[in-house]
Design a protein around this motif. Structure first.
Motif, mmCIF file in Angstrom:
data_model
loop_
_atom_site.group_PDB
_atom_site.id
_atom_site.type_symbol
_atom_site.label_atom_id
_atom_site.label_comp_id
_atom_site.label_asym_id
_atom_site.label_seq_id
_atom_site.Cartn_x
_atom_site.Cartn_y
_atom_site.Cartn_z
ATOM 1 N N GLN A 149 0.793 -1.225 0.000
ATOM 2 C CA GLN A 149 0.000 0.000 0.000
ATOM 3 C C GLN A 149 0.834 1.288 0.000
ATOM 4 O O GLN A 149 0.480 2.248 -0.682
ATOM 5 C CB GLN A 149 -0.969 0.011 1.189
ATOM 6 C CG GLN A 149 -1.863 1.232 1.283
ATOM 7 C CD GLN A 149 -2.820 1.395 0.105
ATOM 8 O OE1 GLN A 149 -2.957 0.504 -0.725
ATOM 9 N NE2 GLN A 149 -3.491 2.529 0.038
ATOM 10 N N TRP A 186 -0.023 3.817 5.000
ATOM 11 C CA TRP A 186 -1.048 2.804 4.726
ATOM 12 C C TRP A 186 -2.434 3.439 4.646
ATOM 13 O O TRP A 186 -3.436 2.777 4.878
ATOM 14 C CB TRP A 186 -1.011 1.702 5.787
ATOM 15 C CG TRP A 186 -0.200 0.511 5.365
ATOM 16 C CD1 TRP A 186 -0.660 -0.603 4.740
ATOM 17 C CD2 TRP A 186 1.215 0.316 5.502
ATOM 18 N NE1 TRP A 186 0.369 -1.481 4.481
ATOM 19 C CE2 TRP A 186 1.535 -0.943 4.941
ATOM 20 C CE3 TRP A 186 2.250 1.082 6.039
ATOM 21 C CZ2 TRP A 186 2.823 -1.445 4.912
ATOM 22 C CZ3 TRP A 186 3.533 0.586 6.015
ATOM 23 C CH2 TRP A 186 3.815 -0.658 5.448
ATOM 24 N N THR A 189 -5.990 1.830 3.030
ATOM 25 C CA THR A 189 -5.725 0.404 2.866
ATOM 26 C C THR A 189 -7.008 -0.395 2.661
ATOM 27 O O THR A 189 -7.074 -1.276 1.795
ATOM 28 C CB THR A 189 -4.960 -0.156 4.082
ATOM 29 O OG1 THR A 189 -3.694 0.508 4.182
ATOM 30 C CG2 THR A 189 -4.719 -1.655 3.930
#
Length: 310
Positions: A149, A186, A189
């Motif tokens: 990610q 992230w 995500t």
């Protein structure tokens, strides 16, 4: 007919064969990105643009003019490199493909074999149920996002604004120090996992199902023309299925920390713009990108693994 989606030899040592399977996914992803990235950059610009809500209300002819305008403005900014998000954007895209495509495409056969063994579908090596193919593609798609990610966040932000970061390393540092790990590197995500699971089911899972049906019914031979036709239809399916999640992911990943409180807030923002049409921002660029990407990556994967057989 090959017992797997892609040809690969069993004469190599097991560890070498598995390593090549994974590596071939990353290599094919980079090759496909060279052809598809310009459309991906235009798609991201169209999705992330503050004026996208107005574009949703335009007529077909006006949308075509708007598409040409986005194309022209992008070219004027930095020439050919602008379609790749600049030199930094191209590096970020390759980095993302090496990580994510190695997992979602490279590990597909390995995961599918594990599911077949786990669920007891091992009697016929030439057959695996459709549910196993879809489950395997969803699994590798989700794992790819969990692992990669940060590479996607950096790529999207550089594509949306080439002047935002001087280099890839500076982008990672800036995001980490100002936004942290979960809310920064992230970021997005969950929609990324959902999008990649859906798009991978429509990509590699559906490709495996269509190709298997075509070969079993002797509609076409196991050749490049078959690969192109199967890839084209999976590209169409992937665009239709994934576009809403793709828009949410792009808008949320490209936003600042305080712009949207959470994913639900981002979805409400998009819905208020122009209803369902807001979730199909940049669908023309997305379709072009997805079809081209699918054709190139599957033909490249098949060629790489056929070469390995030889």
């Amino acid at each position: 007919m090959s017992p797997t989606l892609f040809h690969y030899t069993s004469n190599w040592p097991a560890i070498a064969s598995k390593f090549f399977l994974v590596l071939s996914g990353g290599i094919a992803g980079c090759v496909a990105e060279l052809f598809a990235l310009p459309f991906d950059t235009l798609k991201v610009k169209s999705q992330a643009s503050p004026g996208s809500e107005d574009n949703c209300r335009l007529s077909i002819s006006s949308k075509f003019k708007q598409t040409i305008k986005i194309f022209g403005d992008t070219y004027k900014k930095e020439g050919l490199y602008s379609f790749y998000g600049g030199k930094t954007g191209l590096k970020a895209a390759f980095q993302r493909q090496l990580v994510m495509s190695s997992v979602k495409f490279g590990c597909y056969e390995l995961v599918k074999n594990k599911y077949c063994n786990l669920l007891g579908f091992t009697q016929d090596p030439n057959f695996s149920p459709h549910i196993v193919k879809l489950l395997s593609s969803a699994t590798t798609g989700g794992l790819a996002v969990l692992i990669g990610q940060p590479t996607d966040v950096v790529k999207v932000r550089i594509q949306a604004n080439m002047d935002r970061y001087r280099s890839i390393s500076q982008a990672y540092k800036d995001i980490y120090f100002h936004e942290g790990v979960i809310r920064g590197l992230w970021r997005g995500t969950f929609p990324g996992i959902l999008r990649n699971m859906l798009i991978n089911m429509a990509d590699i899972g559906l490709y495996d199902i269509i190709k298997d049906g075509v070969l079993r019914n002797n509609i076409m031979g196991d050749n490049w023309f078959c690969f192109v036709i199967c890839s084209f239809w999976t590209g169409i399916a992937a665009t239709i299925i994934s576009s809403p999640v793709d828009v949410v992911k792009t808008v949320y990943s490209n936003s600042t920390q305080n712009e949207h409180e959470n994913l639900w807030d981002c979805c409400k923002y998009l819905w208020k713009e122009n209803g369902i049409r807001s979730f199909y921002r940049g669908v023309t660029f997305n379709a072009c990108r997805q079809i081209i990407y699918n054709i190139v990556i599957f033909v490249t994967l098949e060629a790489l693994r056929n070469q390995m057989d030889n």
